[in-house]
Enzyme design. Structure first.
Site, short mmCIF file in Angstrom:
data_model
loop_
_atom_site.label_atom_id
_atom_site.label_comp_id
_atom_site.label_asym_id
_atom_site.label_seq_id
_atom_site.Cartn_x
_atom_site.Cartn_y
_atom_site.Cartn_z
N LYS A 77 15.79 7.60 13.54
CA LYS A 77 16.85 6.72 12.96
C LYS A 77 16.98 7.00 11.32
O LYS A 77 18.07 6.78 10.77
CB LYS A 77 16.46 5.08 13.17
CG LYS A 77 16.79 4.65 14.65
CD LYS A 77 16.55 3.22 14.95
CE LYS A 77 16.57 3.23 16.25
NZ LYS A 77 15.68 1.75 16.97
N GLN B 102 12.77 -3.05 15.62
CA GLN B 102 12.31 -2.16 16.54
C GLN B 102 11.59 -2.90 17.65
O GLN B 102 10.80 -3.71 17.57
CB GLN B 102 11.53 -1.18 16.35
CG GLN B 102 11.49 0.00 17.36
CD GLN B 102 12.57 0.87 17.82
OE1 GLN B 102 13.46 1.05 17.18
NE2 GLN B 102 12.66 1.17 18.96
N ASP C 184 22.06 -4.10 16.03
CA ASP C 184 21.74 -3.97 17.39
C ASP C 184 22.84 -4.81 18.34
O ASP C 184 22.94 -4.42 19.82
CB ASP C 184 20.56 -4.61 17.74
CG ASP C 184 19.41 -3.21 17.88
OD1 ASP C 184 19.62 -2.10 18.07
OD2 ASP C 184 18.07 -3.36 17.51
N1 GUN Z 1 13.81 -0.14 21.62
C1 GUN Z 1 14.55 0.64 22.68
N2 GUN Z 1 15.79 0.71 22.33
C2 GUN Z 1 16.12 -0.01 21.16
C3 GUN Z 1 17.17 -0.63 20.53
O1 GUN Z 1 18.56 -0.12 21.13
N3 GUN Z 1 17.07 -1.25 19.46
C4 GUN Z 1 16.04 -1.74 19.07
N4 GUN Z 1 16.13 -2.72 18.21
N5 GUN Z 1 14.95 -1.49 19.82
C5 GUN Z 1 15.10 -0.41 20.83
#
Ligand code: GUN
Length: 287
Positions: free
Chosen positions: A51, A95, A118
């Site tokens: 990311k 996360q 998100d």
């Molecule tokens: N862990 C796995 N997929 C995601 C996501 O799309 N967002 C976040 N914050 N954590 C994740």
């Protein structure tokens, strides 16, 4: 036909990078994303690194806050309050999964909805449910719709979409997006009876169950569009090495369906590209 998510994501990132330059020039705003990582789960570390890399590649500011595995709820909430109040931060992402002692929904609820890139905050989930504008829409579901449209064209009206999985992150929001697109939507899950027969009705089949190679070729209607959201690590029977597979038996289903997203290289790359899109949107609207 293979739906190439890597290529689609690269294309989307080019558009985003251009918009970032334009926003800088017109308003002096550089979109910024802060990712909060609690603990040291290896898979999460890989996601967070990807990311960060892609955020900077499109010209945005990327920040990372790392907290120890044993971090208290109060400590995490205090960090979020700080980020909520920091006007130079446009997007906040915590996360997941969080260590067991932390309350995920309370933590997500502590993020300002306008910075919740998100789209997991109840306010954003509610806006999506009500079909209101201004919702931050979860990234993986957005990616699924873009990839389905890439094969089927912009008009998905009247298509029967079957979603396997009912998570808040993928299943429920992707079902709502498909409904918004005038699809007839069935949400199937682990307790669904006659799952193969239900899947056989799908013009669009979205697999988001988290079970390796679960969807079989005889569950798929000839010509259907198959979007595979799964990322499962299994041992390769031939080489003995670990490999990534989706929720769909790719080799067999490819023979029946009209189009399919591969794993890796399908939905995965689209998720991060859509995260950047949401961050850009947050900076444009609230920066
Ligand atoms: N862990 C796995 N997929 C995601 C996501 O799309 N967002 C976040 N914050 N954590 C994740």
């Amino acid at each position: 036909m293979i739906i190439d998510g890597k290529q689609a994501a690269a294309k989307l990132r080019i558009t985003i990078a251009k918009d970032v330059i334009a926003l800088k020039a017109s308003k002096g705003i550089t979109p910024s994303l802060t990712v909060v990582l609690v603990g040291d789960d290896p898979a999460s570390q890989v996601y967070v690194r990807n990311k960060a890399k892609q955020t900077t590649e499109v010209g945005m500011i990327s920040n990372e806050i790392r907290l120890p595995e044993n971090c208290s709820q109060a400590e995490l909430l205090s960090q979020l309050t700080h980020l909520n109040n920091d006007t130079s931060v446009h997007g906040i992402l915590v996360q997941l999964p969080l260590p067991k002692h932390l309350d995920e929904s309370l933590v997500i609820g502590a993020i300002t909805p306008e910075k919740d890139v998100d789209g997991f905050h109840a306010m954003n989930a509610g806006r999506l449910l009500n079909g209101e504008s201004g919702a931050m829409v979860p990234c993986t579901p957005q990616g699924c719709i873009i990839l389905a449209k890439q094969h089927l064209g912009n008009d998905l009206s009247g298509k029967h979409a079957v979603v396997i999985g009912r998570s808040n992150i993928v299943g429920k929001p992707v079902a709502l997006l498909l409904l918004q697109q005038n699809c007839t939507v069935t949400i199937a899950h682990s307790r669904t009876e006659n799952l193969p027969q239900i899947c056989q009705q799908a013009d669009i089949l979205i697999a988001a169950v988290g079970r390796a190679e679960f969807v079989q070729a005889d569950w798929v209607k000839k010509g259907a569009t198959v979007i595979d959201v799964g990322i499962n690590r299994i041992e390769d029977m031939v080489t003995g090495k670990m490999k990534l597979v989706g929720d769909v038996d790719y080799a067999a289903v490819s023979e029946v369906c009209g189009a399919i997203t591969p794993v890796p290289g399908g939905v995965g790359p689209m998720t991060i590209a859509c995260l950047l899109k949401n961050t850009l949107e947050a900076a444009k609207l609230y920066g």
